[in-house]
Design an enzyme around this catalytic site. Sequence first.
Site, PDB file in Angstrom:
ATOM      1  N   ASP A   1     -43.466  17.881 -29.100  1.00 21.29           N
ATOM      2  CA  ASP A   1     -44.734  18.618 -29.081  1.00 21.29           C
ATOM      3  C   ASP A   1     -45.125  18.709 -27.606  1.00 21.29           C
ATOM      4  OD1 ASP A   1     -47.498  19.237 -29.122  1.00 21.29           O
ATOM      5  OD2 ASP A   1     -47.787  18.203 -31.042  1.00 21.29           O
TER       6      ASP A   1
ATOM      7  N   ASP B   1     -49.471  12.668 -35.793  1.00 25.90           N
ATOM      8  CA  ASP B   1     -49.086  13.607 -36.854  1.00 25.90           C
ATOM      9  C   ASP B   1     -48.742  12.869 -38.138  1.00 25.90           C
ATOM     10  OD1 ASP B   1     -49.644  15.552 -35.024  1.00 25.90           O
ATOM     11  OD2 ASP B   1     -47.570  16.191 -34.704  1.00 25.90           O
TER      12      ASP B   1
ATOM     13  N   HIS C   1     -50.209  12.909 -30.233  1.00 23.78           N
ATOM     14  CA  HIS C   1     -50.787  12.558 -31.535  1.00 23.78           C
ATOM     15  C   HIS C   1     -49.754  11.847 -32.408  1.00 23.78           C
ATOM     16  CE1 HIS C   1     -52.638  16.344 -29.994  1.00 23.78           C
ATOM     17  NE2 HIS C   1     -53.757  15.674 -30.250  1.00 23.78           N
TER      18      HIS C   1
ATOM     19  N   HIS D   1     -50.639  20.739 -39.132  1.00 27.49           N
ATOM     20  CA  HIS D   1     -49.818  20.325 -37.975  1.00 27.49           C
ATOM     21  C   HIS D   1     -50.081  18.867 -37.580  1.00 27.49           C
ATOM     22  CE1 HIS D   1     -52.503  21.071 -34.145  1.00 27.49           C
ATOM     23  NE2 HIS D   1     -53.206  20.536 -35.113  1.00 27.49           N
TER      24      HIS D   1
ATOM     25  N   ASP E   1     -45.270  13.183 -28.533  1.00 30.61           N
ATOM     26  CA  ASP E   1     -46.530  13.767 -28.985  1.00 30.61           C
ATOM     27  C   ASP E   1     -47.705  12.967 -28.440  1.00 30.61           C
ATOM     28  OD1 ASP E   1     -48.497  15.125 -30.657  1.00 30.61           O
ATOM     29  OD2 ASP E   1     -46.879  15.491 -32.090  1.00 30.61           O
TER      30      ASP E   1
ATOM     31  N   GLU F   1     -45.608  23.924 -30.420  1.00 29.54           N
ATOM     32  CA  GLU F   1     -47.007  23.981 -29.962  1.00 29.54           C
ATOM     33  C   GLU F   1     -47.212  24.753 -28.649  1.00 29.54           C
ATOM     34  OE1 GLU F   1     -49.822  23.011 -31.613  1.00 29.54           O
ATOM     35  OE2 GLU F   1     -48.920  21.965 -33.323  1.00 29.54           O
TER      36      GLU F   1
ATOM     37  N   ASP G   1     -47.762  19.051 -26.264  1.00 26.12           N
ATOM     38  CA  ASP G   1     -48.990  18.332 -25.890  1.00 26.12           C
ATOM     39  C   ASP G   1     -48.732  16.857 -25.574  1.00 26.12           C
ATOM     40  OD1 ASP G   1     -49.252  16.781 -28.307  1.00 26.12           O
ATOM     41  OD2 ASP G   1     -50.457  18.343 -29.249  1.00 26.12           O
TER      42      ASP G   1
HETATM   43  N1  LIG Z   1     -49.251  18.705 -33.806  1.00 24.81           N
HETATM   44  C1  LIG Z   1     -50.435  18.498 -33.267  1.00 24.81           C
HETATM   45  N2  LIG Z   1     -50.765  19.026 -32.126  1.00 24.81           N
HETATM   46  N3  LIG Z   1     -51.287  17.724 -33.963  1.00 24.81           N
HETATM   47  C2  LIG Z   1     -52.631  17.473 -33.567  1.00 24.81           C
HETATM   48  C3  LIG Z   1     -53.355  16.704 -34.611  1.00 24.81           C
HETATM   49  C4  LIG Z   1     -54.780  16.370 -34.220  1.00 24.81           C
HETATM   50  C5  LIG Z   1     -55.532  15.488 -35.215  1.00 24.81           C
HETATM   51  N4  LIG Z   1     -54.942  14.189 -35.322  1.00 24.81           N
HETATM   52  C6  LIG Z   1     -55.573  16.163 -36.586  1.00 24.81           C
HETATM   53  O1  LIG Z   1     -55.032  15.676 -37.537  1.00 24.81           O
HETATM   54  O2  LIG Z   1     -56.133  17.214 -36.715  1.00 24.81           O
HETATM   55 MN   LIG Z   2     -47.576  17.202 -32.921  1.00 23.08          MN
HETATM   56 MN   LIG Z   3     -49.715  16.842 -30.622  1.00 25.01          MN
END
Ligand SMILES: NC(=[NH2+])NCCC[C@H](N)C(=O)O
Ligand SMILES: [Mn+2]
Ligand SMILES: [Mn+2]
Length: 307
Positions: free
Chosen positions: A234, A134, A132, A147, A130, A279, A236
Site C-alpha cells: 500500500d 487493514d 494501516h 479497503h 501499510d 492505493e 500509504d
Molecule cells: N487500505 C487502506 N488505505 N486502508 C485504510 C484503512 C483506514 C481505517 N483503518 C479504516 O478502516 O477505515
Molecule cells: Mn492498505
Molecule cells: Mn493503508
Amino acid sequence: MKGLVEQVKKKISIIGVPMDLGQTRRGVDMGPSAMRYAGVVERLEALNFEVDDRGDVEIGRPNKLDVKNDKNLKDLNEVVKANEILADAVSNAVEKGNFPLVLGGDHSIAIGTLAGVANKYENLGVIWFDAHGDLNTGDTSPSGNIHGMPLAVSLGIGDTSLTKIGGYAPKIKPENIVIIGARSLDDGEKELIKEKGIKVFTMHEIDRLGMTNVMEEAISHVSQKTDGIHLSLDLDALDPIDAPGVGTPVIGGTTYRETHLAMEILAERDLITSAEFVEVNPILDNKNSTAEAAVGLIGSLFGEKLL
Ligand SMILES: NC(=[NH2+])NCCC[C@H](N)C(=O)O
Ligand SMILES: [Mn+2]
Ligand SMILES: [Mn+2]
C-alpha cells in the site's frame, strides 16, 4: 522455493484493477493507468522480463440504492463482483506459471488477489507494507470502507460474502503474515493482532532496528513454513512526503529510500511469488510522483540495479 529474479526469467502478467469502491475518495481507479504511464511495462522489459499486460478488470458502477447496507460494508456487491473476477485472472496467471503483478486500485483488491494466489499455495506467506492494519470487519470499522478490511477477510474473518470469494476460506494463516510500516491501527485491529499473534513491524521498530534488520526478521518470519510469498504494498506505507497521492495518508512513514532498500532485499532473497501495488490516487498526487515511486519500487523488486 523459486522466486522471480534468479530462475529462468518468469513471464509477468500485469493485471490492472481500477477499483475505487473500497473507500470514498474518487480517483484511485486511475492508479493502474498512472503506473502504466510511469512506465511499468517498459521498466520490466528493460530487465529482460517478458510482460503480458492483461489490461484491466472491469469494475461495475454501484447502484446508488445499494450503497447503504446494514453491515457497514460500503458498495459490498460491486466489491465482491470485481474481486471474484480478479481472483480468476490471478489464478489463471499462476496456473500458466506467470508471476502475477496486480496494479490497484484501492486495497480491497487484495481480497481477490489473495483468493487467486492462495489456491495454488497452501501455505502462502504475506508481506504487507501499510500505514494501516487493514484488519477491520464491518463490526470494528470506523468507516465502513472495505479497503480497511482485506487482511481480516483473507484470514476468514468478516462477512461471508467477502471471506468466501474464490470459493474457499481462509486464504492465509495469521502466523504467515508480517505487516511493515504500521502507524494507524483501530482498536478492533489491535485486538485481532494480539488475539491471532500477527507479527507487526510498526514505524517504531523500523526506527529502532533499521530497515535492513526489519527485513531480515520479516523474511525469516514468513519464509519458515511457507511455499510462496505474496507482497502487498500500500503506497500509504510511505511517508506522504514521498507518496502524496494516496487516499488515507498518515504522517511519519517510511522514506522512498527505505522502501526501495526493502524491495532490493526482497529481490536479493528471491522469495516473492506474486505482488500488488495499491492505493495510487493520481487526483491527489503531485505530477504523478506517487505512481513514479511505485514503479521505482517495482523495478527494484524485480532486480533493477544502477550498476
Ligand atoms: N487500505 C487502506 N488505505 N486502508 C485504510 C484503512 C483506514 C481505517 N483503518 C479504516 O478502516 O477505515
Ligand atoms: Mn492498505
Ligand atoms: Mn493503508
